[in-house]
Design an enzyme around this catalytic site. Sequence first.
Site, PDB file in Angstrom:
ATOM      1  N   HIS A   1      48.835  31.333  41.842  1.00 20.69           N
ATOM      2  CA  HIS A   1      49.937  32.308  41.887  1.00 20.69           C
ATOM      3  C   HIS A   1      51.249  31.630  42.245  1.00 20.69           C
ATOM      4  O   HIS A   1      51.269  30.683  43.050  1.00 20.69           O
ATOM      5  CB  HIS A   1      49.640  33.400  42.920  1.00 20.69           C
ATOM      6  CG  HIS A   1      48.458  34.225  42.549  1.00 20.69           C
ATOM      7  ND1 HIS A   1      48.566  35.363  41.786  1.00 20.69           N
ATOM      8  CD2 HIS A   1      47.135  34.044  42.773  1.00 20.69           C
ATOM      9  CE1 HIS A   1      47.358  35.860  41.571  1.00 20.69           C
ATOM     10  NE2 HIS A   1      46.470  35.077  42.165  1.00 20.69           N
TER      11      HIS A   1
ATOM     12  N   CYS B   1      47.647  43.564  40.316  1.00 25.46           N
ATOM     13  CA  CYS B   1      46.861  42.328  40.385  1.00 25.46           C
ATOM     14  C   CYS B   1      46.452  42.149  41.846  1.00 25.46           C
ATOM     15  O   CYS B   1      47.314  41.992  42.725  1.00 25.46           O
ATOM     16  CB  CYS B   1      47.711  41.149  39.911  1.00 25.46           C
ATOM     17  SG  CYS B   1      46.871  39.561  40.045  1.00 25.46           S
TER      18      CYS B   1
ATOM     19  N   GLU C   1      50.570  38.402  34.469  1.00 21.53           N
ATOM     20  CA  GLU C   1      49.289  37.708  34.647  1.00 21.53           C
ATOM     21  C   GLU C   1      49.033  36.702  33.535  1.00 21.53           C
ATOM     22  O   GLU C   1      49.177  37.037  32.347  1.00 21.53           O
ATOM     23  CB  GLU C   1      48.142  38.715  34.659  1.00 21.53           C
ATOM     24  CG  GLU C   1      48.032  39.498  35.940  1.00 21.53           C
ATOM     25  CD  GLU C   1      46.684  40.188  36.040  1.00 21.53           C
ATOM     26  OE1 GLU C   1      45.657  39.592  35.680  1.00 21.53           O
ATOM     27  OE2 GLU C   1      46.673  41.348  36.484  1.00 21.53           O
TER      28      GLU C   1
ATOM     29  N   GLY D   1      47.068  38.720  43.183  1.00 23.39           N
ATOM     30  CA  GLY D   1      48.529  38.604  43.261  1.00 23.39           C
ATOM     31  C   GLY D   1      49.078  39.316  44.489  1.00 23.39           C
ATOM     32  O   GLY D   1      49.959  38.799  45.177  1.00 23.39           O
TER      33      GLY D   1
ATOM     34  N   CYS E   1      39.249  37.729  40.178  1.00 21.75           N
ATOM     35  CA  CYS E   1      40.039  38.932  39.915  1.00 21.75           C
ATOM     36  C   CYS E   1      39.813  39.896  41.073  1.00 21.75           C
ATOM     37  O   CYS E   1      38.695  40.383  41.270  1.00 21.75           O
ATOM     38  CB  CYS E   1      39.607  39.568  38.596  1.00 21.75           C
ATOM     39  SG  CYS E   1      40.518  41.070  38.223  1.00 21.75           S
TER      40      CYS E   1
HETATM   41  N1  LIG Z   1      44.998  36.863  35.177  1.00 22.08           N
HETATM   42  C1  LIG Z   1      44.345  36.295  36.309  1.00 22.08           C
HETATM   43  C2  LIG Z   1      42.987  36.866  36.569  1.00 22.08           C
HETATM   44  C3  LIG Z   1      42.992  38.345  36.878  1.00 22.08           C
HETATM   45  C4  LIG Z   1      43.620  38.708  38.222  1.00 22.08           C
HETATM   46  C5  LIG Z   1      43.440  40.170  38.512  1.00 22.08           C
HETATM   47  N2  LIG Z   1      44.158  41.085  37.729  1.00 22.08           N
HETATM   48  C6  LIG Z   1      43.418  40.520  39.982  1.00 22.08           C
HETATM   49  O1  LIG Z   1      43.371  41.716  40.275  1.00 22.08           O
HETATM   50  O2  LIG Z   1      43.343  39.635  40.829  1.00 22.08           O
HETATM   51  C7  LIG Z   1      44.205  34.779  36.125  1.00 22.08           C
HETATM   52  O3  LIG Z   1      44.192  34.288  34.975  1.00 22.08           O
HETATM   53  O4  LIG Z   1      44.071  34.079  37.135  1.00 22.08           O
END
Ligand SMILES: N[C@@H](CCC[C@H](N)C(=O)O)C(=O)O
Length: 269
Positions: free
Chosen positions: A154, A211, A202, A214, A79
């Site tokens: 992603h 994110c 997400e 992201g 994250c």
């Molecule tokens: N939902 C993501 C993990 C969290 C990513 C985060 N919000 C970020 O800032 O990178 C997953 O399941 O890979």
Amino acid sequence: MTYPFLKGHGTENDFVLLPDHDGSIHGDLSAERVRALCDRRAGIGADGVLRVVRSENPDPAVEWFMDYRNSDGSISEMCGNGVRAFARHLLDEGLVDTTAPIHVDTRAGVKVVTQTEDGLLTVDMGEPKVFGQSEISVGAETWTALHVDMGNPHAVLFVDDLADAGDLLTPPVHDERVYPHGVNVEFVVEKGKRHVGMRVHERGSGETRSCGTGACAVAITAMLADDAPRGTTYRVDLPGGRLDITWTADNHILMTGPAVVVAKGETDL
Ligand SMILES: N[C@@H](CCC[C@H](N)C(=O)O)C(=O)O
């Protein structure tokens, strides 16, 4: 029994932090407890949980492990906003040398965080992996998306307007063969030279206001589309703020942005 928590965010991607240095409080952190903490009505409310635990990495520079959970209780490898919020907590509490880079262990490897002169945090996110293209659908609309791995998966696609993604109340449909463990989907618009805007759905948390991983995947996709030289920095605007992403000559991704801790207390959730 109550236990300590903190609440923080990075560009409004918000987290409950659970200090658990020796693993004695939440060694068996359940998905149910994560969901209860992240519940925005009955709990503290967050996109995810960051358990703060000592790392087992033999390198003495790597003292802390970020155990990240999505708000639905699932585990993710990485994250990007979380690692900045995690580092901010370590700095605030004097748990690291405030004059040196901070090495944070994650399921996607060690990330090195440094402070900028203007109070932001830069994370060396390591080397990205860029794969092929596949289709992502929302309702009757289908786009071609690029598969970028930042330790977590992603799918990045360009739209004419960020509203084209719809309300994002349900996950976009992806190809299970490409993303057997689910995917984070980024919708991107061009805003200017080296400047893009995005929304994200997400995996495990739904649409969030930012994110970090992201934003890195988005910047990489935009740089590839623009054939931008290494060393270029792209500005990524998200609903919750701005992140600056650089792809270095030695193939590392640097992400710079804010992170704050806004509250702390005790809970029995
Ligand atoms: N939902 C993501 C993990 C969290 C990513 C985060 N919000 C970020 O800032 O990178 C997953 O399941 O890979």
